[in-house]
Design a protein around this motif. Structure first.
Motif, PDB file in Angstrom:
ATOM      1  N   UNK A 150       0.825  -1.195   0.000  1.00 21.24           N
ATOM      2  CA  UNK A 150       0.000   0.000   0.000  1.00 21.24           C
ATOM      3  C   UNK A 150       0.868   1.258   0.000  1.00 21.24           C
ATOM      4  N   UNK A 187      -0.098   9.954  -4.114  1.00 17.62           N
ATOM      5  CA  UNK A 187      -1.018  10.829  -3.395  1.00 17.62           C
ATOM      6  C   UNK A 187      -0.668  10.875  -1.914  1.00 17.62           C
ATOM      7  N   UNK A 188      -0.579   9.665  -1.326  1.00 22.27           N
ATOM      8  CA  UNK A 188      -0.340   9.599   0.107  1.00 22.27           C
ATOM      9  C   UNK A 188       1.023  10.177   0.444  1.00 22.27           C
ATOM     10  N   UNK A 235      -0.080  20.948  -2.081  1.00 18.40           N
ATOM     11  CA  UNK A 235      -0.503  21.016  -0.683  1.00 18.40           C
ATOM     12  C   UNK A 235       0.223  22.154   0.043  1.00 18.40           C
TER      13      UNK A 235
END
Lengths: 118, 139, 490
Positions: B33, B37-38, B126
């Motif tokens: 995982x 994005x993360x 961000x």
């Protein structure tokens, strides 16, 4: 009772959806509207993720001993939708900041009054 | 902010760890995982923490909004450019198979580059969003 | 090589150009890049349309993943025509924007403006070309987000509230769409439109599918500003920068109408739609929309807002055509999508040219300017005649087909609404003419000159196309009929 318990994910989704939608419609504060909009969107995210779940399935990574996997596609779709949601929220908040600078308020009625008095 | 000794030391300790974790999420996204994005969001958290503790002015000395804007664009260009690269190599858009010697190697290369582009864009966007909200009452 | 990738390049070129434009220094470079990109897109779109007309449906697999697993771009005559409209309007707005944007938008925002403009084009082209319903949602949001940003760049502060209002309504619409897509996916396990169409008949009687249809319908109706969900539109069009108004009025709502068309014809079969009250709803709302919005347009005090309400009325025409669910009706819808794009572009360009000179579009400020700006006024007249539907203009063609479709089904109410709407259009277009020509200019506006050539040339190109497409209908009616055939209507 059976109906409620076996479909609990849908009830949660519907509750959040209605709560968010109601907030968007009923609140005059622009930031609260965005909060409502976010709750509304998240309820849809939950809808997708809960329908992707396979009972007894594990995370969709190929490992030994696992036979059933949850459906990863809804998660991927929602990842995209979350990014879209973040972009929307950021844009909306930026607009609210500029509205506040231009009008000195973020209450819908007061903004409306100022526009009318022109 | 200069008096908050504990905050400053703790965040100095945390920031490298956060960045390291961001890189782990970024490059391990191939096997477990994770992904751009993360990783981008985690990476930007390090900068946002720095800005919160040390102030916007010192943060903007490290990485200016102009650089961030260029980086944000660069990420998109990397993403779309990978697709164009596979076009030029004779396959369909974003078909990674042709990027390596074997299709499997190509898929590895493709997804790494794509995720890198995503990571760069997400992280810089961000930070940019945070900068512009935080710096709003300054000008 | 270009042959086979043309549909993809249409989406990727503006997407790839946007980040470059965003960091370009200087306002002229950003504009020049936009101009070149939009021109390339227009050429590609025309080429694609020719390809489709000759060789049939184009299917493009992204990443080499075969549909229905991968994302597929699937182009038939309907979306090829739509892509031509979008790219064409973009290419004609781009030269107009040089002068107009310079006047209306602060200089440091220019490169960001053009980047958002390109992203908006990407989104709209993406919606029109994709064959994957979730991909459509993503492109819908790309185009919407960039248009919120574009609208908020308007000069007056009301632009901010208009953008905010549009954002809230648009996001609710998109989320409704997303709910519907989720329910469809839960029921069929696929997101590819063609695959959905193949699998839906098995589960069509389930209530989930009906619910999904309802959600998607309302979501798209919000986006296309179907009466009574149009409340965001007048403010957004009134306060956005002129260029944005021209582009969005000519393309954004049309794309949503196309989505509705695709939904009704490709994804859900027409058998299914006939079992639901969808067509009756379309007809009812369309008829009420035409009358109410046209009547509202008459009492407006701002030229842009007047035209915005007229747009809502024109959307009513398109939706009525969809509601007839007949070949004539759908042809009329597709043709009107095209014709309305060029007539509204001409009208908004003319108003934008006046706005360029005097910085206002309030009717009280426009008095007598038609005499001082004869060329602008002339283009406005042509656009207005087309809007009314005078023979010899493009508007006549679509209304003709719409009336034929209405008479075919003996729907007298719709016929009266269509013709009545035209009469109301005469009144509000006359109102513009009266203010612009038959009233005397106020003393401080005596020295207002004709708009610069940079604005006039695009305006006249699009105005003359209104006349051209009023005579030569091979590219509108001809293509639309092929498109309807390809959509499988018989």
């Amino acid at each position: 009772m059976e109906l409620i318990l076996s479909h609990y994910n849908y009830w949660i989704v519907i509750f959040l959806m209605m709560a968010g939608f109601y907030t968007v419609i009923s609140r005059g504060n622009l930031v609260k509207k965005i909060v409502g909009l976010n709750i509304f969107q998240v309820s849809v995210f939950l809808l997708y993720i809960s329908i992707g779940n396979v009972e007894g399935g594990t995370a969709p990574i190929v490992i030994e001993g696992a036979e059933k996997y949850s459906n990863p596609l809804p998660h991927v779709l929602i990842l995209t939708a979350i990014v879209v949601g973040i972009a929307t929220t950021a844009l909306a908040l930026a607009l609210v900041v500029r509205i506040r600078e231009a009008y000195g308020t973020i209450e819908e009625e007061e903004i409306h009054e100022q526009d009318q008095s022109l | 902010m200069s008096h908050n000794l504990i905050l400053r030391i703790i965040s100095k300790f945390l920031i490298p760890l956060i960045i390291l974790f961001a890189f782990y999420v970024q490059f391990h996204g191939d096997f477990g995982p994770g992904g751009g994005f993360q990783a981008g969001v985690i990476f930007s958290v390090a900068f946002i923490l720095y800005t919160l503790v040390f102030g916007l002015d010192s943060a903007e000395k490290i990485i200016t909004p102009v650089v961030l804007r260029i980086l944000a664009s660069l990420g998109v260009v990397i993403y779309a450019g990978t697709g164009v690269a596979s076009l030029l190599l004779g396959a369909n858009y974003l078909d990674y198979d042709v990027l390596g010697k074997t299709p499997v190697a190509g898929q590895h290369v493709g997804i790494l580059v794509i995720e890198l582009g995503v990571g760069i864009t997400v992280a810089s966007v961000m930070i940019l969003i945070f900068y512009s909200f935080a710096g709003r009452d300054r000008d | 090589m270009i042959d086979q990738h043309v549909s993809l390049l249409l989406v990727v070129i503006p997407l790839l150009a946007a980040p470059f434009v965003a960091v370009l220094p200087g306002r002229h470079l950003a504009w020049l890049a936009t101009q070149i990109i939009t021109a390339i897109c227009f050429a590609l779109a025309i080429y694609q349309l020719l390809q489709v007309l000759q060789g049939g449906i184009i299917s493009y697999e992204l990443g080499g993943w075969a549909p229905p697993w991968g994302i597929e771009y699937r182009i038939d005559a309907a979306n090829a025509l739509l892509a031509v409209i979008i790219a064409g309007i973009a290419a004609i707005t781009a030269p107009y924007s040089l002068a107009s944007v310079q006047r209306e938008i602060p200089q440091h925002q220019h490169s960001l403006f053009y980047a958002s403009f390109l992203l908006c084009i990407t989104g709209l082209l993406g919606i029109s070309l994709t064959g994957d319903i979730f991909n459509l949602f993503v492109f819908l949001e790309i185009s919407s987000l960039s248009s919120y940003a574009l609208i908020s760049m308007g000069k007056q502060r009301q632009a901010l509230t208009a953008a905010y209002q549009y954002l809230i309504m648009g996001t609710i619409g998109a989320t409704f769409f997303l709910i519907g897509v989720g329910l469809l996916y839960a029921q069929t396990g696929t997101l590819n439109m063609a695959d959905l169409a193949a699998r839906l008949p098995e589960v069509i009687q389930l209530r989930t599918v009906h619910t999904a249809f309802g959600f998607i319908l309302v979501g798209v109706a919000l986006k296309l500003a179907l009466f009574p969900l149009h409340l965001w539109l007048p403010n957004a069009y009134t306060f956005a920068p002129s260029v944005v108004t021209i582009f969005l009025a000519a393309t954004a709502t049309k794309v949503a109408v196309y989505v509705m068309l695709r939904l009704n014809l490709t994804i859900f079969s027409s058998d299914f739609v006939l079992k639901t009250p969808a067509n009756e709803i379309f007809l009812t709302l369309g008829i009420i929309g035409i009358i109410v919005a046209s009547a509202t347009a008459i009492i407006q005090k701002d030229a842009k807002r007047l035209l915005a309400y007229s747009s809502v009325a024109q959307i009513g025409y398109m939706i009525i055509g969809l509601g007839f669910a007949s070949i004539a009706g759908l042809t009329a819808t597709l043709v009107h999508i095209f014709n309305h794009a060029i007539m509204k572009a001409a009208l908004f360009m003319a108003i934008g040219a006046i706005f360029y000179r005097i910085g206002s579009s309030r009717l009280d400020d426009l008095t007598g300017l038609g005499r001082q700006m004869p060329w602008t006024f002339g283009a406005l007249i042509i656009g207005g005649l087309s809007l009314i539907g005078v023979p010899g203009t493009a508007g006549f063609i679509s209304k003709w087909y719409l009336v034929i479709a209405a008479l075919e089904q003996d729907n007298w109410l719709a016929t009266i609404a269509i013709l009545g709407g035209s009469l109301l259009a005469v009144i509000y277009v006359w109102k513009l003419v009266e203010v612009l020509y038959f009233k005397v200019a106020t003393s401080e506006r005596q020295d207002v000159r004709e708009a610069p050539l940079l604005l006039l040339v695009p305006t006249w190109v699009i105005a003359l196309s209104n006349i051209y497409f009023g005579f030569d209908t091979t590219w509108t009616v001809g293509v639309a009929q092929t498109a309807i055939k390809m959509l499988g209507m018989s």
